[in-house]
Design an enzyme around this catalytic site. Structure first.
Site, PDB file in Angstrom:
ATOM      1  N   THR A   1      -4.064   6.000   2.152  1.00  0.00           N
ATOM      2  CA  THR A   1      -4.349   7.364   2.603  1.00  0.00           C
ATOM      3  C   THR A   1      -5.237   8.104   1.598  1.00  0.00           C
ATOM      4  OG1 THR A   1      -2.076   7.295   3.493  1.00  0.00           O
ATOM      5  CG2 THR A   1      -3.304   9.280   3.898  1.00  0.00           C
TER       6      THR A   1
ATOM      7  N   LYS B   1     -10.363  -1.580   6.774  1.00  0.00           N
ATOM      8  CA  LYS B   1      -9.110  -1.300   7.486  1.00  0.00           C
ATOM      9  C   LYS B   1      -9.486  -0.948   8.930  1.00  0.00           C
ATOM     10  CE  LYS B   1      -5.214   1.972   7.251  1.00  0.00           C
ATOM     11  NZ  LYS B   1      -4.020   2.116   6.421  1.00  0.00           N
TER      12      LYS B   1
ATOM     13  N   ARG C   1       0.990  10.201   0.757  1.00  0.00           N
ATOM     14  CA  ARG C   1       1.390  11.215   1.734  1.00  0.00           C
ATOM     15  C   ARG C   1       2.598  11.978   1.263  1.00  0.00           C
ATOM     16  NH1 ARG C   1       1.390   7.199   6.963  1.00  0.00           N
ATOM     17  NH2 ARG C   1      -0.635   6.315   6.497  1.00  0.00           N
TER      18      ARG C   1
ATOM     19  N   GLU D   1       0.882  -1.173   0.000  1.00  0.00           N
ATOM     20  CA  GLU D   1       0.000   0.000   0.000  1.00  0.00           C
ATOM     21  C   GLU D   1       0.912   1.213   0.000  1.00  0.00           C
ATOM     22  OE1 GLU D   1      -2.704   0.189   3.420  1.00  0.00           O
ATOM     23  OE2 GLU D   1      -2.563   2.375   3.369  1.00  0.00           O
TER      24      GLU D   1
HETATM   25  C1  3PG Z   1      -1.150   3.311   7.966  1.00  0.00           C
HETATM   26  O1  3PG Z   1      -1.384   4.249   7.218  1.00  0.00           O
HETATM   27  O2  3PG Z   1      -1.698   2.219   7.850  1.00  0.00           O
HETATM   28  C2  3PG Z   1      -0.241   3.549   9.124  1.00  0.00           C
HETATM   29  O3  3PG Z   1       0.442   4.731   9.029  1.00  0.00           O
HETATM   30  C3  3PG Z   1       0.675   2.413   9.414  1.00  0.00           C
HETATM   31  O4  3PG Z   1       1.063   2.598  10.723  1.00  0.00           O
HETATM   32  P1  3PG Z   1       2.479   2.130  11.299  1.00  0.00           P
HETATM   33  O5  3PG Z   1       3.476   3.108  10.813  1.00  0.00           O
HETATM   34  O6  3PG Z   1       2.336   2.205  12.790  1.00  0.00           O
HETATM   35  O7  3PG Z   1       2.731   0.736  10.801  1.00  0.00           O
END
Ligand code: 3PG
Length: 213
Positions: A70, A130, A46, A42
């Site tokens: 995102t 999610k 960002r 994924e």
């Molecule tokens: C996401 O967008 O799924 C998270 O930022 C992932 O979180 P993590 O950095 O704690 O794995």
């Protein structure tokens, strides 16, 4: 198409969540993940490089399951699909995001952590959700609690957010979790600095543990 994508995510069980600063690193990153048995990621929207990174991977490695994360609004859904993303992920759910994904034909995983959010997303036809931010939203205990009311409706979760190598197996042992995601496999600095051996090592370890469960 939706079913094939979800089936592949269910089979892989681990989805690296990645933030790419430089699109030129994207194909090497995807090759490292594939070589370690995790041909999926994924790519979070960002960074300004994210769409170019998705396009580069889609172009060079058609078998790699590249997704866009995102997604906050319909315009990002369309941009992700045009770049070549094969699935989309959002930290939340809105009817506008859901309709945009449906009209783009993009398999979509909206975010939901409360019972009402789960009902809203499932009411719009989504079965793969999610669960973000997982660790600070009650972790595996919270996800497990949703098996009772929602498993009958076929709802399954992909927890992400705060998950680490030592905690992901607990989520994967739950019947209503189809995959877990996180940045621990390919952290931003490791990608930027080209530390692909390290990424391969984390991906191999995660995928081997996931397969052994
Ligand atoms: C996401 O967008 O799924 C998270 O930022 C992932 O979180 P993590 O950095 O704690 O794995």
């Amino acid at each position: 198409m939706n079913d094939a994508v979800f089936a592949q995510l269910r089979r892989l069980r681990i989805v690296p969540v990645v933030e790419v600063q430089d699109a030129e690193r994207a194909v090497d990153l995807a090759r490292a993940l594939s070589g370690a048995g995790l041909p999926a990621a994924e790519i979070t929207l960002r960074t300004p490089a994210a769409l170019d990174a998705i396009a580069a991977i889609a172009d060079a490695l058609p078998d790699f399951l590249v997704g866009a994360g995102t997604l906050l609004g319909p315009e990002q859904v369309h941009a992700a699909q045009e770049a070549g993303a094969r699935f989309g992920v959002s930290p939340g759910f809105t009817p506008a995001l859901s309709s945009a994904a449906a009209s783009a034909g993009l398999p979509f995983i909206p975010g939901a952590v409360t019972a009402s959010e789960i009902l809203a997303a499932s009411g719009a036809g989504h079965r793969h959700l999610k669960f973000f931010p997982a660790e600070s939203s009650g972790g595996a205990d919270a996800v497990s609690s949703y098996a009772g009311p929602f498993a009958g409706a076929g709802i399954a979760f992909m927890p992400t957010g705060g998950i680490r190598p030592e905690t992901f197996s607990r989520y994967l042992s739950l019947p209503n979790v189809f995959a877990v995601g996180g940045t621990w496999i390919a952290p931003r600095d490791a990608i930027t600095e080209g530390r692909f051996d390290e990424i391969r090592h984390s991906a191999r370890a995660a995928s081997a543990l996931a397969r052994s469960l």
